[in-house]
Write an enzyme that holds these catalytic residues in place. Structure first.
Site, PDB file in Angstrom:
ATOM      1  N   GLU A  56      25.494  33.279  31.748  1.00 23.48           N
ATOM      2  CA  GLU A  56      26.880  33.761  31.687  1.00 23.48           C
ATOM      3  C   GLU A  56      27.229  34.625  32.901  1.00 23.48           C
ATOM      4  O   GLU A  56      28.362  34.588  33.412  1.00 23.48           O
ATOM      5  CB  GLU A  56      27.086  34.570  30.397  1.00 23.48           C
ATOM      6  CG  GLU A  56      28.500  35.041  30.174  1.00 23.48           C
ATOM      7  CD  GLU A  56      29.485  33.894  30.037  1.00 23.48           C
ATOM      8  OE1 GLU A  56      29.425  33.178  29.033  1.00 23.48           O
ATOM      9  OE2 GLU A  56      30.319  33.717  30.948  1.00 23.48           O
TER      10      GLU A  56
ATOM     11  N   GLY B  92      31.764  49.498  50.925  1.00 22.99           N
ATOM     12  CA  GLY B  92      30.769  48.841  50.079  1.00 22.99           C
ATOM     13  C   GLY B  92      31.331  47.674  49.291  1.00 22.99           C
ATOM     14  O   GLY B  92      30.664  47.138  48.406  1.00 22.99           O
TER      15      GLY B  92
ATOM     16  N   LYS C 143      29.713  29.045  42.549  1.00 20.16           N
ATOM     17  CA  LYS C 143      30.263  29.266  41.205  1.00 20.16           C
ATOM     18  C   LYS C 143      31.103  28.060  40.766  1.00 20.16           C
ATOM     19  O   LYS C 143      31.041  27.639  39.607  1.00 20.16           O
ATOM     20  CB  LYS C 143      31.101  30.544  41.189  1.00 20.16           C
ATOM     21  CG  LYS C 143      30.252  31.782  41.442  1.00 20.16           C
ATOM     22  CD  LYS C 143      31.136  32.972  41.758  1.00 20.16           C
ATOM     23  CE  LYS C 143      30.346  34.222  42.061  1.00 20.16           C
ATOM     24  NZ  LYS C 143      31.178  35.263  42.676  1.00 20.16           N
TER      25      LYS C 143
END
Ligand SMILES: NC(=O)c1ccc[n+]([C@@H]2O[C@H](COP(=O)([O-])OP(=O)(O)OC[C@H]3O[C@@H](n4cnc5c(N)ncnc54)[C@H](OP(=O)(O)O)[C@@H]3O)[C@@H](O)[C@H]2O)c1
Length: 430
Positions: A131, A189, A207
């Site tokens: 998941e 970041g 993905k």
């Protein structure tokens, strides 16, 4: 009470640390929902002496993560090291071969080796859960594999990389160029020191190949995904997009056509009225279209310790409850053999921005090329007049085939009045 589920965690970085924290802080509800406690009993990371937010004293420590697979007291292995090969893949293969269920957040590994890992999991009859591999905290794997399982999915589209969405949002809101915003994002970041996986679209393509496999019930086909990143998106095109009523988003799109499945990642112009156009900053979103459900959109945080841990822990609860589903939603023998369609066959509308010399006849030359290729125009925009100088000209086409558009672009780029490589952005429904 039932015996705790004994979990080994390999990788104690952003995600691994988050998982340990969630299992500790939410132990009461996790236990209630899992029907038994979920206890981390063994861990592995590179540096044993590193100061970590969640202490690992008292847990069995392994310098070699692959050894977790042969620890007889471990029920489930959680792989949070990362990287498509190396120790992550060796660990997952060893754990599945040993008959231990695996939870991973590793999209690169699943995109490149998902077929062989699923075959191994199926052969050993052990679950492989992931998941967290797509869109972090958004439960999109479960939605596609379970919540929408009765539907024939025709299309999925998603903002699948938070770094790119953050950069494009900042460029629009501040009117700044890509390189400046990227440098700032790295300082804050939000972008890696080597950002290429994100900004060149590779992470989104990993993905998308996972989502497409689930949505269309077919083996993962990462190599067939057409991939373009956001390096060439300019502040000027973002401003024109706004003027024309669009937002520019990096989307991963997979669509089932008559002859097969099209999968692509590239910057898109999406109408401002589309819900996905309003998903800004580091947020992710996935739109799915099913024959019975219609269109749904899921939105949320696609990365970070908390959201990603939320997805890993959900998988652990499923395993504790023995809720099992085949890796790609159906057994490998039941997967579809629908072919992948080449990008040249894509049909859609296009935004073109040319820098041309401002003199009579230039536009006629460009439109003649488009006419010769059978491409018709929906609108044209020219800003400012400075005879003899470079001016931008924006053209929006009606639907046409990608192969025709590429041939037209080759000829347009060769015109001596066209000064730069044309900027091209595909227009998408959202
Ligand atoms: N970060 C996110 O928001 C996010 C979101 C979704 C999915 N993911 C995926 O989750 C996975 C982990 O990402 P992350 O951001 O947590 O990475 P990370 O912060 O870099 O952590 C990696 C961890 O793996 C350990 N490690 C590295 N090489 C190792 C080796 N050879 N043996 C044992 N341990 C090793 C490191 O040990 P040390 O701590 O000792 O250096 C570290 O604890 C990746 O597959 C990533 O794509 C991440």
């Amino acid at each position: 009470m039932t015996r705790p589920l004994s979990v080994a965690v390999a990788g104690l970085g952003t995600v691994g640390g988050g998982v340990l924290k969630m299992l500790r802080d939410n132990a009461d509800i996790v236990t209630a929902r899992a029907g038994r406690p979920i206890a981390v009993t063994a861990v592995s990371a590179r540096d044993r002496s590193k100061d970590r937010d969640v202490p690992v004293t008292g847990l069995r420590w392994y310098d070699d993560p692959v050894s977790l697979a042969s620890d007889p007291a471990v029920d489930v292995v959680v792989e949070l090291i990362g990287g498509s090969d190396g120790p992550a893949r060796s660990l997952v293969e060893a754990a599945l071969a040993a008959g231990k269920p695996v939870v991973t957040a590793n999209k690169a590994m699943l995109a490149l080796h998902g077929a062989s890992l699923a075959a191994l999991a199926e052969e050993r009859n052990v679950p492989l859960a992931f998941e967290a591999a797509v869109a972090g905290g958004i439960p999109v794997i479960k939605a596609l594999r379970e919540g929408l399982a009765g539907n024939r999915i025709s299309r999925i589209a998603g903002i699948l990389n938070g770094t790119c969405n953050y950069i494009l949002t900042q460029m629009r809101e501040r009117g700044r160029e890509f390189a400046d915003v990227l440098a700032d994002a790295q300082k804050l970041g939000y972008a890696e020191s080597d950002p290429s996986f994100d900004i060149d679209g590779v992470d989104a393509a990993h993905k998308l190949s996972i989502l497409a496999a689930l949505a269309f019930g077919r083996p993962v086909a990462f190599g067939a995904v057409h991939v373009e990143g956001i390096r060439r998106v300019s502040a000027l095109d973002i401003a024109f997009a706004t003027e024309l009523g669009y937002r520019i988003k990096l989307l991963g799109i997979a669509r089932r056509g008559d002859g097969g499945v099209e999968a692509r990642v590239h910057p898109c112009m999406v109408p401002q009225s589309a819900p996905i156009a309003r998903v800004d900053g580091v947020f992710n979103a996935v739109v799915a279209e099913g024959d019975f459900v219609g269109r749904i959109m899921l939105e949320g945080r696609g990365a970070g310790a908390g959201p990603t841990a939320s997805a890993v822990v959900a998988d652990l609860i499923d395993l504790a409850r023995n809720r099992l589903t085949p890796v790609w939603g159906a057994a490998s023998a039941a997967l579809s053999a629908a072919p992948s369609l080449p990008m040249g066959d894509h049909v859609g509308a296009y935004y073109l921005r040319l820098m041309v010399v401002d003199r009579p006849g230039v536009i006629a030359d460009v439109t003649a090329v488009l006419r010769d290729m059978g491409i018709s125009l929906e609108s044209m925009l020219q800003r400012g007049r400075s005879p003899g100088e470079a001016v931008p000209v924006v053209l929006v086409t009606h639907e046409t085939k990608e192969s025709a558009m590429r041939s037209a672009l080759d000829r347009i780029a060769g015109l001596d009045t066209v000064l730069e490589e044309p900027a091209v952005i595909r227009i998408e429904a959202g």
